[in-house]
Scaffold this motif. Structure first.
Motif, PDB file in Angstrom:
ATOM      1  N   GLY A 128     -17.986 -13.635 -81.086  1.00  9.28           N
ATOM      2  CA  GLY A 128     -18.226 -15.004 -81.538  1.00  9.28           C
ATOM      3  C   GLY A 128     -17.621 -16.046 -80.623  1.00  9.28           C
ATOM      4  N   ASN A 129     -17.098 -15.623 -79.468  1.00  6.58           N
ATOM      5  CA  ASN A 129     -16.591 -16.551 -78.453  1.00  6.58           C
ATOM      6  C   ASN A 129     -16.825 -15.924 -77.088  1.00  6.58           C
ATOM      7  OD1 ASN A 129     -14.131 -15.075 -77.475  1.00  6.58           O
ATOM      8  ND2 ASN A 129     -13.514 -15.330 -79.614  1.00  6.58           N
ATOM      9  N   SER A 130     -16.659 -16.687 -76.048  1.00  9.88           N
ATOM     10  CA  SER A 130     -16.995 -16.199 -74.703  1.00  9.88           C
ATOM     11  C   SER A 130     -15.811 -15.586 -73.954  1.00  9.88           C
ATOM     12  CB  SER A 130     -17.600 -17.338 -73.880  1.00  9.88           C
ATOM     13  OG  SER A 130     -16.657 -18.382 -73.749  1.00  9.88           O
ATOM     14  N   ASP A 131     -14.708 -15.273 -74.651  1.00 14.21           N
ATOM     15  CA  ASP A 131     -13.552 -14.661 -73.993  1.00 14.21           C
ATOM     16  C   ASP A 131     -13.859 -13.200 -73.667  1.00 14.21           C
ATOM     17  OD1 ASP A 131     -11.115 -13.825 -73.028  1.00 14.21           O
ATOM     18  OD2 ASP A 131     -10.076 -13.962 -74.954  1.00 14.21           O
ATOM     19  N   PHE A 132     -14.239 -12.953 -72.416  1.00 17.76           N
ATOM     20  CA  PHE A 132     -14.629 -11.613 -71.981  1.00 17.76           C
ATOM     21  C   PHE A 132     -13.451 -10.754 -71.540  1.00 17.76           C
ATOM     22  CE2 PHE A 132     -14.780 -14.229 -68.145  1.00 17.76           C
ATOM     23  CZ  PHE A 132     -14.026 -13.474 -67.264  1.00 17.76           C
ATOM     24  N   GLN A 133     -12.247 -11.321 -71.475  1.00 15.47           N
ATOM     25  CA  GLN A 133     -11.098 -10.604 -70.927  1.00 15.47           C
ATOM     26  C   GLN A 133     -10.843  -9.253 -71.601  1.00 15.47           C
ATOM     27  OE1 GLN A 133      -9.958 -12.116 -68.131  1.00 15.47           O
ATOM     28  NE2 GLN A 133      -8.899 -10.210 -67.717  1.00 15.47           N
ATOM     29  N   PRO A 134     -10.899  -9.145 -72.939  1.00  6.33           N
ATOM     30  CA  PRO A 134     -10.679  -7.815 -73.538  1.00  6.33           C
ATOM     31  C   PRO A 134     -11.704  -6.779 -73.072  1.00  6.33           C
ATOM     32  CG  PRO A 134     -10.462  -9.505 -75.214  1.00  6.33           C
ATOM     33  CD  PRO A 134     -10.986 -10.182 -73.974  1.00  6.33           C
ATOM     34  N   ILE A 135     -12.942  -7.192 -72.895  1.00  8.25           N
ATOM     35  CA  ILE A 135     -13.981  -6.255 -72.434  1.00  8.25           C
ATOM     36  C   ILE A 135     -13.702  -5.850 -70.987  1.00  8.25           C
ATOM     37  CG2 ILE A 135     -16.449  -5.934 -72.007  1.00  8.25           C
ATOM     38  CD1 ILE A 135     -16.911  -8.034 -74.274  1.00  8.25           C
ATOM     39  N   PHE A 136     -13.356  -6.812 -70.152  1.00  6.28           N
ATOM     40  CA  PHE A 136     -13.061  -6.514 -68.755  1.00  6.28           C
ATOM     41  C   PHE A 136     -11.860  -5.577 -68.636  1.00  6.28           C
ATOM     42  CE2 PHE A 136     -11.069  -7.663 -64.617  1.00  6.28           C
ATOM     43  CZ  PHE A 136     -12.068  -7.152 -63.796  1.00  6.28           C
ATOM     44  N   GLU A 137     -10.794  -5.854 -69.386  1.00  2.78           N
ATOM     45  CA  GLU A 137      -9.590  -5.028 -69.323  1.00  2.78           C
ATOM     46  C   GLU A 137      -9.832  -3.618 -69.863  1.00  2.78           C
ATOM     47  OE1 GLU A 137      -6.282  -7.068 -71.101  1.00  2.78           O
ATOM     48  OE2 GLU A 137      -6.509  -8.782 -69.767  1.00  2.78           O
ATOM     49  N   ALA A 138     -10.677  -3.487 -70.881  1.00  6.06           N
ATOM     50  CA  ALA A 138     -10.969  -2.170 -71.453  1.00  6.06           C
ATOM     51  C   ALA A 138     -11.818  -1.313 -70.522  1.00  6.06           C
ATOM     52  CB  ALA A 138     -11.676  -2.328 -72.794  1.00  6.06           C
ATOM     53  N   ASN A 139     -12.438  -1.954 -69.534  1.00  4.39           N
ATOM     54  CA  ASN A 139     -13.318  -1.243 -68.608  1.00  4.39           C
ATOM     55  C   ASN A 139     -12.847  -1.361 -67.165  1.00  4.39           C
ATOM     56  OD1 ASN A 139     -15.754  -0.338 -70.348  1.00  4.39           O
ATOM     57  ND2 ASN A 139     -15.275  -2.409 -71.021  1.00  4.39           N
ATOM     58  N   GLN A 140     -11.544  -1.600 -66.979  1.00 10.22           N
ATOM     59  CA  GLN A 140     -11.001  -1.824 -65.636  1.00 10.22           C
ATOM     60  C   GLN A 140     -11.170  -0.631 -64.705  1.00 10.22           C
ATOM     61  OE1 GLN A 140      -6.380  -1.463 -65.695  1.00 10.22           O
ATOM     62  NE2 GLN A 140      -6.984  -2.442 -67.614  1.00 10.22           N
ATOM     63  N   ASN A 141     -11.400   0.540 -65.256  1.00  5.16           N
ATOM     64  CA  ASN A 141     -11.606   1.715 -64.411  1.00  5.16           C
ATOM     65  C   ASN A 141     -13.028   1.793 -63.856  1.00  5.16           C
ATOM     66  OD1 ASN A 141     -12.295   2.240 -67.182  1.00  5.16           O
ATOM     67  ND2 ASN A 141     -12.620   4.366 -66.624  1.00  5.16           N
ATOM     68  N   ILE A 142     -13.975   0.991 -64.391  1.00  7.72           N
ATOM     69  CA  ILE A 142     -15.351   1.011 -63.880  1.00  7.72           C
ATOM     70  C   ILE A 142     -15.819  -0.351 -63.388  1.00  7.72           C
ATOM     71  CG2 ILE A 142     -16.034   3.033 -65.222  1.00  7.72           C
ATOM     72  CD1 ILE A 142     -17.526   1.069 -67.124  1.00  7.72           C
ATOM     73  N   LEU A 143     -15.094  -1.426 -63.731  1.00  4.70           N
ATOM     74  CA  LEU A 143     -15.478  -2.769 -63.290  1.00  4.70           C
ATOM     75  C   LEU A 143     -14.482  -3.282 -62.261  1.00  4.70           C
ATOM     76  CD1 LEU A 143     -16.389  -4.482 -66.701  1.00  4.70           C
ATOM     77  CD2 LEU A 143     -17.941  -3.393 -65.056  1.00  4.70           C
ATOM     78  N   SER A 144     -14.975  -3.722 -61.127  1.00  3.00           N
ATOM     79  CA  SER A 144     -14.089  -4.288 -60.113  1.00  3.00           C
ATOM     80  C   SER A 144     -14.037  -5.806 -60.196  1.00  3.00           C
ATOM     81  CB  SER A 144     -14.524  -3.856 -58.715  1.00  3.00           C
ATOM     82  OG  SER A 144     -15.851  -4.271 -58.469  1.00  3.00           O
ATOM     83  N   SER A 145     -15.044  -6.410 -60.846  1.00  2.92           N
ATOM     84  CA  SER A 145     -15.119  -7.856 -60.988  1.00  2.92           C
ATOM     85  C   SER A 145     -15.827  -8.173 -62.303  1.00  2.92           C
ATOM     86  CB  SER A 145     -15.905  -8.468 -59.819  1.00  2.92           C
ATOM     87  OG  SER A 145     -16.252  -9.807 -60.095  1.00  2.92           O
ATOM     88  N   PRO A 146     -15.388  -9.212 -63.011  1.00  6.69           N
ATOM     89  CA  PRO A 146     -16.095  -9.575 -64.242  1.00  6.69           C
ATOM     90  C   PRO A 146     -17.498 -10.137 -63.971  1.00  6.69           C
ATOM     91  CG  PRO A 146     -14.350 -11.157 -63.786  1.00  6.69           C
ATOM     92  CD  PRO A 146     -14.214 -10.048 -62.782  1.00  6.69           C
ATOM     93  N   ASP A 147     -17.784 -10.441 -62.727  1.00  6.03           N
ATOM     94  CA  ASP A 147     -19.091 -10.999 -62.375  1.00  6.03           C
ATOM     95  C   ASP A 147     -20.095  -9.936 -61.948  1.00  6.03           C
ATOM     96  OD1 ASP A 147     -18.145 -13.618 -62.824  1.00  6.03           O
ATOM     97  OD2 ASP A 147     -17.243 -13.624 -60.817  1.00  6.03           O
ATOM     98  N   VAL A 148     -19.696  -8.662 -61.944  1.00  6.59           N
ATOM     99  CA  VAL A 148     -20.591  -7.607 -61.462  1.00  6.59           C
ATOM    100  C   VAL A 148     -20.739  -6.519 -62.525  1.00  6.59           C
ATOM    101  CG1 VAL A 148     -21.035  -5.931 -59.629  1.00  6.59           C
ATOM    102  CG2 VAL A 148     -19.847  -8.061 -59.086  1.00  6.59           C
ATOM    103  N   ILE A 149     -21.829  -6.620 -63.297  1.00 10.38           N
ATOM    104  CA  ILE A 149     -22.206  -5.562 -64.236  1.00 10.38           C
ATOM    105  C   ILE A 149     -23.680  -5.259 -64.003  1.00 10.38           C
ATOM    106  CG2 ILE A 149     -20.430  -6.089 -65.950  1.00 10.38           C
ATOM    107  CD1 ILE A 149     -22.574  -7.540 -67.605  1.00 10.38           C
TER     108      ILE A 149
END
Length: 162
Positions: A128-149
């Motif tokens: 319900g908000n645009s705070d993506f940080q929890p998603i990025f942190e939970a996937n730090q082993n597969i995401l190198s940047s929050p701008d690249v999915i």
């Protein structure tokens, strides 16, 4: 060399809660394995028992109190047979601490990225908000940047309402 520690849970980069469940196969001197959880600022220890004759399945756990002083969400779980001597076999597994990623963490749900998705839009639909940080942190082993999915990528969405 004989395998004496085979840890099956948690797997590297699993997201764990305040009670960390540990399972696998081991052979340990006098049947005891020590458990250490740390990230450099705080540390917790416990132990679990296994059979002392041959490779045996084991289960154990360690409770991390809410008053922990962890400053990072990436922890290191060390399981060691140091009862015979301090140089016994050990396994170190990086894990992610859910309560540091999302307050009230209760688990996670998989989400498959669709064409046009961004982490902000996924967060908006899930939280319900645009705070993506929890998603990025939970996937730090597969995401190198929050701008690249990528479409088809499966992300872990931390939840505090489970």
């Amino acid at each position: 060399m004989t395998i004496t520690l085979d840890i099956q849970q948690p797997a590297p980069f699993d997201i764990v809660g305040s009670t960390i469940l540990i399972a696998g196969n081991a052979s340990a001197f006098e049947g005891t394995l020590s458990i250490h959880v740390s990230e450099g600022h705080d540390e917790y220890t416990s132990f679990t028992t296994v059979g002392s004759l041959g490779l045996r399945q084991f289960q154990g756990s360690i409770d991390i109190p809410d008053t922990n002083a962890f400053q990072l969400n990436r922890l290191f779980l060390t399981l060691a047979d140091d009862t015979g001597n301090e140089n016994g076999p050990a396994v170190v597994i990086p894990i992610l601490f859910g309560p540091r990623i999302l307050p009230g963490y209760g688990g996670w749900q998989p989400y498959t990225v669709q064409a046009g998705d961004t982490l902000s839009s996924i967060a908006q639909s899930q939280y319900g908000n645009s705070d993506f940080q929890p998603i990025f942190e939970a996937n730090q082993n597969i995401l190198s940047s929050p701008d690249v999915i990528f479409p088809g990528q499966v992300l872990r969405i931390p939840r505090n309402d489970i």
